[in-house]
Design a protein around this motif. Sequence first.
Motif, PDB file in Angstrom:
ATOM      1  N   SER A 268      15.965  -6.899  -9.131  1.00  0.00           N
ATOM      2  CA  SER A 268      15.857  -6.859 -10.590  1.00  0.00           C
ATOM      3  C   SER A 268      14.500  -6.363 -11.070  1.00  0.00           C
ATOM      4  CB  SER A 268      16.138  -8.243 -11.181  1.00  0.00           C
ATOM      5  OG  SER A 268      15.209  -9.197 -10.677  1.00  0.00           O
ATOM      6  N   GLU A 269      13.429  -6.919 -10.515  1.00  0.00           N
ATOM      7  CA  GLU A 269      12.102  -6.591 -11.022  1.00  0.00           C
ATOM      8  C   GLU A 269      11.635  -5.189 -10.616  1.00  0.00           C
ATOM      9  OE1 GLU A 269      10.573  -8.541 -13.155  1.00  0.00           O
ATOM     10  OE2 GLU A 269      12.243  -9.956 -13.006  1.00  0.00           O
TER      11      GLU A 269
ATOM     12  N   ALA B 190       0.835  -1.207   0.000  1.00  0.00           N
ATOM     13  CA  ALA B 190       0.000   0.000   0.000  1.00  0.00           C
ATOM     14  C   ALA B 190       0.867   1.253   0.000  1.00  0.00           C
ATOM     15  CB  ALA B 190      -0.923  -0.010   1.213  1.00  0.00           C
ATOM     16  N   TYR B 191       1.941   1.208   0.773  1.00  0.00           N
ATOM     17  CA  TYR B 191       2.839   2.365   0.833  1.00  0.00           C
ATOM     18  C   TYR B 191       3.509   2.592  -0.523  1.00  0.00           C
ATOM     19  CZ  TYR B 191       6.680   5.412   2.210  1.00  0.00           C
ATOM     20  OH  TYR B 191       7.566   6.461   2.293  1.00  0.00           O
ATOM     21  N   ALA B 192       3.981   1.504  -1.139  1.00  0.00           N
ATOM     22  CA  ALA B 192       4.629   1.620  -2.447  1.00  0.00           C
ATOM     23  C   ALA B 192       3.671   2.206  -3.473  1.00  0.00           C
ATOM     24  CB  ALA B 192       5.135   0.253  -2.903  1.00  0.00           C
TER      25      ALA B 192
ATOM     26  N   ALA C 291       5.134 -10.840  -5.123  1.00  0.00           N
ATOM     27  CA  ALA C 291       5.852 -11.948  -5.756  1.00  0.00           C
ATOM     28  C   ALA C 291       7.103 -12.311  -4.967  1.00  0.00           C
ATOM     29  CB  ALA C 291       6.214 -11.570  -7.187  1.00  0.00           C
ATOM     30  N   ALA C 292       7.794 -11.306  -4.450  1.00  0.00           N
ATOM     31  CA  ALA C 292       9.003 -11.566  -3.673  1.00  0.00           C
ATOM     32  C   ALA C 292       8.674 -12.288  -2.371  1.00  0.00           C
ATOM     33  CB  ALA C 292       9.734 -10.250  -3.396  1.00  0.00           C
ATOM     34  N   PHE C 293       7.629 -11.863  -1.694  1.00  0.00           N
ATOM     35  CA  PHE C 293       7.232 -12.520  -0.448  1.00  0.00           C
ATOM     36  C   PHE C 293       6.809 -13.971  -0.696  1.00  0.00           C
ATOM     37  CE2 PHE C 293       7.515  -8.502   1.568  1.00  0.00           C
ATOM     38  CZ  PHE C 293       7.388  -8.675   2.938  1.00  0.00           C
ATOM     39  N   ASP C 294       6.232 -14.228  -1.855  1.00  0.00           N
ATOM     40  CA  ASP C 294       5.732 -15.568  -2.160  1.00  0.00           C
ATOM     41  C   ASP C 294       6.833 -16.621  -2.231  1.00  0.00           C
ATOM     42  OD1 ASP C 294       3.102 -14.803  -2.193  1.00  0.00           O
ATOM     43  OD2 ASP C 294       2.962 -14.608  -4.391  1.00  0.00           O
ATOM     44  N   VAL C 295       8.069 -16.213  -2.515  1.00  0.00           N
ATOM     45  CA  VAL C 295       9.137 -17.207  -2.683  1.00  0.00           C
ATOM     46  C   VAL C 295       9.808 -17.566  -1.360  1.00  0.00           C
ATOM     47  CG1 VAL C 295       9.589 -16.390  -5.025  1.00  0.00           C
ATOM     48  CG2 VAL C 295      10.995 -15.534  -3.127  1.00  0.00           C
TER      49      VAL C 295
ATOM     50  N   GLY D  40       5.203  -2.277 -10.255  1.00  0.00           N
ATOM     51  CA  GLY D  40       4.226  -1.899  -9.241  1.00  0.00           C
ATOM     52  C   GLY D  40       4.314  -2.767  -8.001  1.00  0.00           C
ATOM     53  N   PRO D  41       3.404  -2.560  -7.048  1.00  0.00           N
ATOM     54  CA  PRO D  41       3.438  -3.273  -5.772  1.00  0.00           C
ATOM     55  C   PRO D  41       3.354  -4.791  -5.899  1.00  0.00           C
ATOM     56  CG  PRO D  41       1.927  -1.405  -5.668  1.00  0.00           C
ATOM     57  CD  PRO D  41       2.326  -1.553  -7.102  1.00  0.00           C
ATOM     58  N   GLU D  42       2.869  -5.285  -7.037  1.00  0.00           N
ATOM     59  CA  GLU D  42       2.768  -6.736  -7.201  1.00  0.00           C
ATOM     60  C   GLU D  42       4.141  -7.414  -7.137  1.00  0.00           C
ATOM     61  OE1 GLU D  42       3.400  -4.871 -11.172  1.00  0.00           O
ATOM     62  OE2 GLU D  42       1.979  -4.506  -9.520  1.00  0.00           O
TER      63      GLU D  42
END
Length: 337
Positions: free
Chosen positions: A307-308, A269-271, A321-325, A315-317
């Motif tokens: 990188s991404e 949300a902040y991003a 994605a990073a947290f998911d790994v 965007g915030p997605e």
Amino acid sequence: MNHYQTGKIFAVAPMIDWTDRHCRFLHRQLSKKALLYTEMVVADAIIHGPRERLLSFSEVEHPVALQLGGSDAGKLVQAIEIAAGYGYDEINLNVGCPSDRVQSGTFGACLMRDPAHVAHLVAAMKRVSTVPVTVKCRIGVDDQEPQEVLPEFLARVIGAGADAVWIHARKAWLQGLSPKENREVPPLDYPLVYAMKRENPDVFIGINGGITDLAQAAKHLEVMDGVMLGRAAYYNTGLLAGVDAMLSGDADPSPAEPDWLTLRDSMMAYAESVIGTGGRLNHVTRHMVGLFQGYAGARRFRQILSSEATRPGAGPEVIAAAFDVVDIQAGQKMLAG
């Protein structure tokens, strides 16, 4: 409220190029009690530069201190008067940074050579500040004997009205060592800093330098009024999740487990808000790479953010994605064990 009157303090050190408002927002999600510092801001920059960019911050960052660099009392006073409208909880004078930048401006650690002038600066700052005025210093510079110069330095700045002094327990070498080497090469002298606290029992004195975890921080707090971590808190950001329990007297200062999903959602949300006001995702995510030290998937987490997040239109997605790994459950077991 003067935070120096509320008990022991844990602070995250001011770090140039690192402790900007986005970094401080992240740190505040992990600890409600830690005292946060801005990067050093030169008084001239506040007077002549982009004030809004230099001084604005989110309300959630409180308590937050503004660290000023400078050696001209009039300019420091002017900078404080300008900053007053932004609502900082403290004004801190940098008397410890050894970089070429501050040497060319004859401030930072150079000021350790002239305690009478530092006292003059503190007195001038106190006259106009409505919040605590503090000093962050070294134990000495170059060929000075810290046991001889530090007591006089403290007597001068305390006599001038400094509300607190944070002492980096190393000398600074102004010639021959880089700023990085100045954080690592000069030997630490914790006993000297402890002695300064014993000699000034009624003045808040905090310690900084070489402290890498909360167990060490808790030991220092048995003697000192405050403890300050810099790069350890930045590179292993998750340790900040244990600060509030430590300050509350928890007997076990072992790493606490952040609420990772709440943190993820807050940072997304902040991003989004940062991007919406013209910022870029990596302005936020560059401070998040130290979140998952010791967790399975931490390396891939860092790779995704590095990188991404720099791609145009990111965007915030990317944060999701990073947290998911990351294998959060495995990390929880590791912390518990």
